[in-house]
Design an enzyme around this catalytic site. Sequence first.
Site, PDB file in Angstrom:
ATOM      1  N   ARG A 191       0.856  -1.193   0.000  1.00  0.00           N
ATOM      2  CA  ARG A 191       0.000   0.000   0.000  1.00  0.00           C
ATOM      3  C   ARG A 191       0.893   1.244   0.000  1.00  0.00           C
ATOM      4  O   ARG A 191       1.335   1.684   1.065  1.00  0.00           O
ATOM      5  CB  ARG A 191      -0.917  -0.004   1.219  1.00  0.00           C
ATOM      6  CG  ARG A 191      -1.930  -1.140   1.221  1.00  0.00           C
ATOM      7  CD  ARG A 191      -2.768  -1.100   2.497  1.00  0.00           C
ATOM      8  NE  ARG A 191      -3.788  -2.139   2.506  1.00  0.00           N
ATOM      9  CZ  ARG A 191      -4.634  -2.349   3.510  1.00  0.00           C
ATOM     10  NH1 ARG A 191      -4.568  -1.561   4.586  1.00  0.00           N
ATOM     11  NH2 ARG A 191      -5.536  -3.308   3.453  1.00  0.00           N
TER      12      ARG A 191
ATOM     13  N   ASP B 136       2.035   5.117  -0.167  1.00  0.00           N
ATOM     14  CA  ASP B 136       1.464   6.335   0.410  1.00  0.00           C
ATOM     15  C   ASP B 136       1.191   7.384  -0.663  1.00  0.00           C
ATOM     16  O   ASP B 136       1.557   7.220  -1.835  1.00  0.00           O
ATOM     17  CB  ASP B 136       2.418   6.921   1.448  1.00  0.00           C
ATOM     18  CG  ASP B 136       2.509   6.082   2.711  1.00  0.00           C
ATOM     19  OD1 ASP B 136       1.555   5.334   2.996  1.00  0.00           O
ATOM     20  OD2 ASP B 136       3.535   6.180   3.415  1.00  0.00           O
TER      21      ASP B 136
ATOM     22  N   ARG C  87      11.596   5.723   3.501  1.00  0.00           N
ATOM     23  CA  ARG C  87      11.731   7.183   3.554  1.00  0.00           C
ATOM     24  C   ARG C  87      12.520   7.623   4.788  1.00  0.00           C
ATOM     25  O   ARG C  87      13.242   8.620   4.753  1.00  0.00           O
ATOM     26  CB  ARG C  87      10.362   7.836   3.513  1.00  0.00           C
ATOM     27  CG  ARG C  87       9.669   7.694   2.154  1.00  0.00           C
ATOM     28  CD  ARG C  87       8.207   8.095   2.223  1.00  0.00           C
ATOM     29  NE  ARG C  87       8.046   9.455   2.697  1.00  0.00           N
ATOM     30  CZ  ARG C  87       6.875   9.962   3.079  1.00  0.00           C
ATOM     31  NH1 ARG C  87       5.786   9.205   3.065  1.00  0.00           N
ATOM     32  NH2 ARG C  87       6.801  11.219   3.479  1.00  0.00           N
TER      33      ARG C  87
END
Length: 255
Positions: free
Chosen positions: A50, A52, A202
């Site tokens: 999934r 972002d 990230r």
Amino acid sequence: MPRFAMKVEYQGAPFAGWQRQKDLPSVQGAIEAALAKLEPGPHTIAAAGRTDAGVHALGQVAHCDMNKGWDPFRLSEALNHHLKPAPVAVLAVAQVDNDWHARFSAIERQYLFRILQRRAPATHDKGQVWRVRHALDVDAMQAGADMLLGKHDFTTFRSSICQAASPVKTLDELRVERVDGFSGPEIHFHVRARSFLHNQVRSFVGTLERVGAGAWSPDDVREALEACDRAACGPVCPGEGLYLARVGYPADPFA
């Protein structure tokens, strides 16, 4: 009901992420709407990951169940027709066993992160890279990245809203390289593991950027990891440079 695997490419900028949301555009919602044009819905698809808001994909994998036995090529062509003008493309479709699952059958996920090194704003690559104005030391970033390889408690690099049952993951690859990009020099991060925590990649890149800029040392990355404390993490970089590049399975359904 026959099940089909789909390899999907998309630009994340127009979407609030992969997952369907009630009042916001999503990649999942766009594909399910296209499926409803082919067979009466509702349709619910599942994906390997999934992504972002703003995150892209070169090789996302999802699966759908259909009522009739579509020819895989015709199904991909029909989906691409109905996906227009959204920046989403179905690269390949393959029929799979009914117990095959895009997420739970996956054994590996690979991400790419792109940093564009230049002072001028990005134009052609706007929304596709993280632009960093200052020089970055690739060797120092790789030394810091090496501290993260292997099996660890990655609490430091885990979002506070992460829903994973455990922060313990095994990182198989975190390779940093400098490449000559279309718009200027780029730093690419190649990250590979069976699965990831929310915002883990990230968090890695934002922290390693600090190493490349000279604000952190490679040993600071090791200390942050060992702290098992989210407050010890460096900045979390923006999602616009992140790509889900590939999903691996015991047998490639698209081979």
